[in-house]
Design an enzyme around this catalytic site. Structure first.
Site, PDB file in Angstrom:
ATOM      1  N   LYS A 112      16.234  36.003 -24.395  1.00  0.00           N
ATOM      2  CA  LYS A 112      15.106  36.204 -25.299  1.00  0.00           C
ATOM      3  C   LYS A 112      15.175  37.556 -26.003  1.00  0.00           C
ATOM      4  O   LYS A 112      14.897  37.657 -27.199  1.00  0.00           O
ATOM      5  CB  LYS A 112      13.775  36.087 -24.539  1.00  0.00           C
ATOM      6  CG  LYS A 112      13.448  34.648 -24.154  1.00  0.00           C
ATOM      7  CD  LYS A 112      12.066  34.512 -23.542  1.00  0.00           C
ATOM      8  CE  LYS A 112      11.846  33.111 -22.998  1.00  0.00           C
ATOM      9  NZ  LYS A 112      10.645  33.005 -22.182  1.00  0.00           N
ATOM     10  N   LYS A 196      18.619  22.394 -22.817  1.00  0.00           N
ATOM     11  CA  LYS A 196      17.313  22.097 -22.219  1.00  0.00           C
ATOM     12  C   LYS A 196      16.297  21.712 -23.296  1.00  0.00           C
ATOM     13  O   LYS A 196      16.251  22.341 -24.350  1.00  0.00           O
ATOM     14  CB  LYS A 196      16.837  23.353 -21.476  1.00  0.00           C
ATOM     15  CG  LYS A 196      15.533  23.196 -20.738  1.00  0.00           C
ATOM     16  CD  LYS A 196      15.077  24.525 -20.126  1.00  0.00           C
ATOM     17  CE  LYS A 196      14.482  25.454 -21.168  1.00  0.00           C
ATOM     18  NZ  LYS A 196      13.745  26.595 -20.610  1.00  0.00           N
ATOM     19  N   LYS A 199      10.161  24.425 -25.210  1.00  0.00           N
ATOM     20  CA  LYS A 199       8.934  24.612 -25.971  1.00  0.00           C
ATOM     21  C   LYS A 199       9.168  25.438 -27.216  1.00  0.00           C
ATOM     22  O   LYS A 199       8.339  25.470 -28.105  1.00  0.00           O
ATOM     23  CB  LYS A 199       7.913  25.402 -25.128  1.00  0.00           C
ATOM     24  CG  LYS A 199       7.270  24.619 -24.015  1.00  0.00           C
ATOM     25  CD  LYS A 199       6.051  25.390 -23.509  1.00  0.00           C
ATOM     26  CE  LYS A 199       6.066  25.491 -22.007  1.00  0.00           C
ATOM     27  NZ  LYS A 199       4.944  26.202 -21.434  1.00  0.00           N
TER      28      LYS A 199
HETATM   29  P1  TYM Z   1       7.151  27.213 -18.327  1.00  0.00           P
HETATM   30  O1  TYM Z   1       5.762  27.279 -18.831  1.00  0.00           O
HETATM   31  O2  TYM Z   1       8.257  27.584 -19.235  1.00  0.00           O
HETATM   32  O3  TYM Z   1       7.476  25.748 -17.810  1.00  0.00           O
HETATM   33  C1  TYM Z   1       6.610  25.100 -16.891  1.00  0.00           C
HETATM   34  C2  TYM Z   1       7.430  24.272 -15.910  1.00  0.00           C
HETATM   35  O4  TYM Z   1       8.185  23.262 -16.590  1.00  0.00           O
HETATM   36  C3  TYM Z   1       9.545  23.328 -16.190  1.00  0.00           C
HETATM   37  N1  TYM Z   1      10.394  22.914 -17.331  1.00  0.00           N
HETATM   38  C4  TYM Z   1      11.313  21.940 -17.284  1.00  0.00           C
HETATM   39  N2  TYM Z   1      11.707  21.136 -16.283  1.00  0.00           N
HETATM   40  C5  TYM Z   1      12.668  20.223 -16.571  1.00  0.00           C
HETATM   41  N3  TYM Z   1      13.245  20.095 -17.787  1.00  0.00           N
HETATM   42  C6  TYM Z   1      12.882  20.891 -18.820  1.00  0.00           C
HETATM   43  N4  TYM Z   1      13.455  20.743 -20.018  1.00  0.00           N
HETATM   44  C7  TYM Z   1      11.868  21.862 -18.583  1.00  0.00           C
HETATM   45  N5  TYM Z   1      11.271  22.801 -19.364  1.00  0.00           N
HETATM   46  C8  TYM Z   1      10.369  23.431 -18.573  1.00  0.00           C
HETATM   47  C9  TYM Z   1       9.760  24.782 -15.823  1.00  0.00           C
HETATM   48  O5  TYM Z   1      10.883  24.957 -14.997  1.00  0.00           O
HETATM   49  C10 TYM Z   1       8.466  25.109 -15.133  1.00  0.00           C
HETATM   50  O6  TYM Z   1       8.485  24.678 -13.791  1.00  0.00           O
HETATM   51  N6  TYM Z   1       7.596  31.337 -15.612  1.00  0.00           N
HETATM   52  C11 TYM Z   1       7.061  29.992 -15.599  1.00  0.00           C
HETATM   53  C12 TYM Z   1       5.560  29.931 -15.365  1.00  0.00           C
HETATM   54  C13 TYM Z   1       5.109  30.634 -14.128  1.00  0.00           C
HETATM   55  C14 TYM Z   1       5.304  30.207 -12.789  1.00  0.00           C
HETATM   56  C15 TYM Z   1       4.685  31.193 -11.969  1.00  0.00           C
HETATM   57  C16 TYM Z   1       5.937  29.115 -12.208  1.00  0.00           C
HETATM   58  C17 TYM Z   1       4.409  31.798 -14.086  1.00  0.00           C
HETATM   59  N7  TYM Z   1       4.150  32.148 -12.784  1.00  0.00           N
HETATM   60  C18 TYM Z   1       4.694  31.099 -10.576  1.00  0.00           C
HETATM   61  C19 TYM Z   1       5.940  29.017 -10.801  1.00  0.00           C
HETATM   62  C20 TYM Z   1       5.330  30.008 -10.003  1.00  0.00           C
HETATM   63  C21 TYM Z   1       7.350  29.364 -16.941  1.00  0.00           C
HETATM   64  O7  TYM Z   1       7.518  30.033 -17.923  1.00  0.00           O
HETATM   65  O8  TYM Z   1       7.274  28.023 -16.952  1.00  0.00           O
END
Ligand code: TYM
Length: 332
Positions: A112, A196, A199
């Site tokens: 990023k 992947k 978003k």
């Molecule tokens: P975020 O918001 O990017 O994504 C949320 C969840 O979706 C999963 N994910 C995917 N899984 C499979 N295939 C994909 N293409 C795909 N895109 C997204 C992500 O792995 C995630 O589980 N940092 C985290 C948010 C967070 C968090 C936490 C998670 C903040 N604090 C504490 C767990 C525990 C994030 O940006 O997820």
């Protein structure tokens, strides 16, 4: 019951099919056997510098999508990260136990920040994984259900937890395990099935859960498939078809083997048309449920108030344990 914590960033108007398959379906499945806490990571979302009113709105629509996907507010604790000030407080303590070097090696940060350039990269983006470690350690979570892209953040969370225990004594932190279901942990972009589904793309390879179902169907039907014609699960040589089979299997509850059998001798087009129908059916119902929640803001507020109260009661206990261990003088 062992505890689970997970969250998503409310950075868009809608979640993606990747979020749904990689995370949300897991969250729902785990509610029966664990004490589950699921949050909207609004503090993390600040790293993309959102428009304030939109962030507030998206925090609500994200909650509505958790509920529409089957997270049950009676069994799971649903809360907004910023409603629990202990997250930011523990993050500071952890940042003093985290190496600048190890943070610099985080691949998400490197990707990023390379895109943004050093001058527009914030310190918040850099310390993002520390806040995530705080989210997890604050609840003594045993398990963290996430997709593959979060694996490295989970590893650093474990390292930091172990470091706290070595430095300040066993039991200062619980070392969490990642719960990453290999077959579902990475949903791929429909136009570029080796990347992947994300978003941050504006392309046609992402399925947005709140998008017009007609658009969803079109995107499935125009998904990139592979050379040859056989419908077979083989990510190495058939990434496009394999991705569609994974999606089909999750949404239908049928095994990949059963789908391969059903589509033996048929063409890619048959698979896509059937999957498009299934996606429309699944997410038309999903959107109707989300709308019911969104039309009742008072109910959403009640869920969040209850969630924040429960979350804070756990978080406050953990924070005072850590404060005491690291040597902060308690107020008289
Ligand atoms: P975020 O918001 O990017 O994504 C949320 C969840 O979706 C999963 N994910 C995917 N899984 C499979 N295939 C994909 N293409 C795909 N895109 C997204 C992500 O792995 C995630 O589980 N940092 C985290 C948010 C967070 C968090 C936490 C998670 C903040 N604090 C504490 C767990 C525990 C994030 O940006 O997820």
């Amino acid at each position: 019951r062992p505890r689970i914590l997970s969250g998503m960033q409310p950075t868009n108007d809608s979640l993606t099919l990747g979020n749904y398959i990689g995370a949300l379906t897991q969250w729902v499945a785990l509610q029966d056997s664990y004490d589950t806490l699921y949050m909207m990571a609004d503090l993390h979302a600040l790293t993309v510098n959102p428009e304030p009113e939109r962030l507030r709105e998206r925090t609500r629509t994200t909650l509505a999508q958790y509920l529409a996907g089957g997270v049950d507010p009676e069994r799971s604790t649903l809360f907004v990260q910023s409603h629990v000030p202990e997250h930011a407080q523990l993050a500071w303590i952890l940042s003093c136990q985290t190496g600048f070097g190890e943070m610099s090696r985080m691949t998400q940060f490197k990707d990023k920040s390379a895109k943004q350039g050093a001058d527009s990269t914030t310190v918040g983006l850099f310390t993002y994984p520390v806040l995530m470690a705080a989210d997890i350690l604050l609840y003594d979570a045993a398990l963290v259900p996430v997709g593959e892209d979060q694996r490295q953040h989970l590893e650093i969370t474990r390292d930091v937890a172990e470091r706290l225990n070595t430095r300040f004594g066993d039991g200062t932190a619980i070392v969490p395990e990642a719960h990453i279901v290999k077959a579902l942990a990475k949903v791929y972009d429909l136009q570029e099935p080796t990347a992947k589904m994300s978003k941050s793309t504006t392309g046609k390879g992402t399925i947005w859960l709140l998008d017009d179902p007609k658009v969803m169907a079109k995107r499935i039907r125009s998904a990139v498939t592979d050379d040859g014609s056989e419908i077979r699960f083989d990510p190495a040589t058939k990434p496009g078809v394999s991705n569609l089979l994974t999606i089909f299997s999750t949404l239908s509850g049928r095994t990949i083997a059963a789908l391969e059998e059903e589509y033996a001798g048929k063409q890619y087009g048959h698979l896509k048309v059937d999957l498009a129908d299934l996606v429309v059916e699944t997410f038309t119902a999903f959107q109707a449920r989300a709308d019911v929640y969104l039309s009742d803001p008072a109910e959403l507020d009640r869920i969040l108030a209850r969630g924040a109260e429960k979350a804070r009661s756990i978080a406050a206990g953990t924070l005072s344990r850590v404060y005491e261990r690291v040597g902060l003088l308690p107020p008289a």
